[in-house]
Design a protein around this motif. Sequence first.
Motif, PDB file in Angstrom:
ATOM      1  N   CYS A   1       0.983  -1.161  -0.188  1.00 50.73           N
ATOM      2  CA  CYS A   1       0.092  -0.104  -0.070  1.00 50.73           C
ATOM      3  C   CYS A   1       0.721   1.299   0.005  1.00 50.73           C
ATOM      4  O   CYS A   1       0.297   2.333  -0.287  1.00 50.73           O
ATOM      5  CB  CYS A   1      -0.723  -0.010   1.119  1.00 50.73           C
TER       6      CYS A   1
ATOM      7  N   CYS B   1       1.828   3.804  -2.872  1.00 55.79           N
ATOM      8  CA  CYS B   1       0.926   4.700  -3.370  1.00 55.79           C
ATOM      9  C   CYS B   1       0.385   5.745  -2.186  1.00 55.79           C
ATOM     10  O   CYS B   1      -0.006   6.605  -2.345  1.00 55.79           O
ATOM     11  CB  CYS B   1      -0.165   4.231  -4.066  1.00 55.79           C
ATOM     12  N   HIS B   2       0.457   5.295  -0.909  1.00 57.41           N
ATOM     13  CA  HIS B   2      -0.112   5.836  -0.015  1.00 57.41           C
ATOM     14  C   HIS B   2       0.813   6.116   0.950  1.00 57.41           C
ATOM     15  O   HIS B   2       2.032   5.532   1.160  1.00 57.41           O
ATOM     16  CB  HIS B   2      -1.193   5.042   0.907  1.00 57.41           C
TER      17      HIS B   2
ATOM     18  N   ARG C   1     -12.811   8.904   8.661  1.00 53.49           N
ATOM     19  CA  ARG C   1     -13.588   9.005   7.410  1.00 53.49           C
ATOM     20  C   ARG C   1     -14.219   7.769   6.723  1.00 53.49           C
ATOM     21  O   ARG C   1     -15.502   7.936   6.248  1.00 53.49           O
ATOM     22  CB  ARG C   1     -12.549   9.480   6.062  1.00 53.49           C
TER      23      ARG C   1
ATOM     24  N   SER D   1     -14.669   3.255  -7.173  1.00 60.13           N
ATOM     25  CA  SER D   1     -14.238   4.293  -8.282  1.00 60.13           C
ATOM     26  C   SER D   1     -13.540   3.598  -9.435  1.00 60.13           C
ATOM     27  O   SER D   1     -12.511   3.152  -9.573  1.00 60.13           O
ATOM     28  CB  SER D   1     -12.773   4.767  -7.298  1.00 60.13           C
TER      29      SER D   1
ATOM     30  N   THR E   1     -10.101   3.596 -10.913  1.00 64.53           N
ATOM     31  CA  THR E   1      -8.883   3.671  -9.911  1.00 64.53           C
ATOM     32  C   THR E   1      -7.695   2.972 -10.113  1.00 64.53           C
ATOM     33  O   THR E   1      -7.925   1.722 -11.202  1.00 64.53           O
ATOM     34  CB  THR E   1      -9.203   3.141  -8.578  1.00 64.53           C
TER      35      THR E   1
ATOM     36  N   MET F   1      -5.896   1.742  -8.024  1.00 58.91           N
ATOM     37  CA  MET F   1      -5.537   0.852  -6.782  1.00 58.91           C
ATOM     38  C   MET F   1      -5.907  -0.364  -7.104  1.00 58.91           C
ATOM     39  O   MET F   1      -6.870  -0.992  -7.627  1.00 58.91           O
ATOM     40  CB  MET F   1      -6.758   1.189  -5.659  1.00 58.91           C
TER      41      MET F   1
END
Length: 141
Positions: free
Chosen positions: A53, A56-57, A80, A97, A100, A102
């Motif tokens: 992860c 990208c994050h 959130r 999405s 995306t 992801m």
Amino acid sequence: MASPILVLILGLTLAVGPRAMADPTLSHPPLTDQPGDPVRGLAVVRDASRASCLICHSIATLPDRDQGGLGPPLDGVAARLDAGQMRQRIVDARRVSPDTIMPPYHATAGLFAVGAKWVGQTLYSAQDVEDVVAFLMTLKD
Ligand code: HEC
């Protein structure tokens, strides 16, 4: 005769219609009876052999170098999203999405050019998903 503009608009509406149905509140039920283990979940999140992860994050509380900026920072993500919404994004973020980048970590459908060795296999097991969700739910601020 229908105007070409109307035909074009109708065509575009049909083409994008299913995508408009993407739902950011979509929730996925738990995949196992075993509650997730957040410590194991962090190890899975960092696992470079399975599309970490952190490519990208970013997560500010982690010391890891070279954290990614392609996706939103995951700090405070538990404030959130709830666990079901979090799980849906890990299982298959395309449902939330459609365009995306992801990866779908627990899905086998709708993938292209999958190597013969990996056909029918998911990146994460059901328990991996639950452990990652348990870890993400600790990121409250
Ligand atoms: C190839 C890049 C990439 C990877 C790898 C990736 N993500 Fe994402 N992620 C994204 C992007 C981009 C978004 C923004 C949503 C979109 O694409 O529309 C996102 C969105 C999210 C969100 C929603 C965040 C919010 O604030 O709404 C969560 C949660 C998330 N990712 C968790 C993860 C976890 C956990 C992993 C590893 C299991 C992971 N991501 C791996 C690119 C990535």
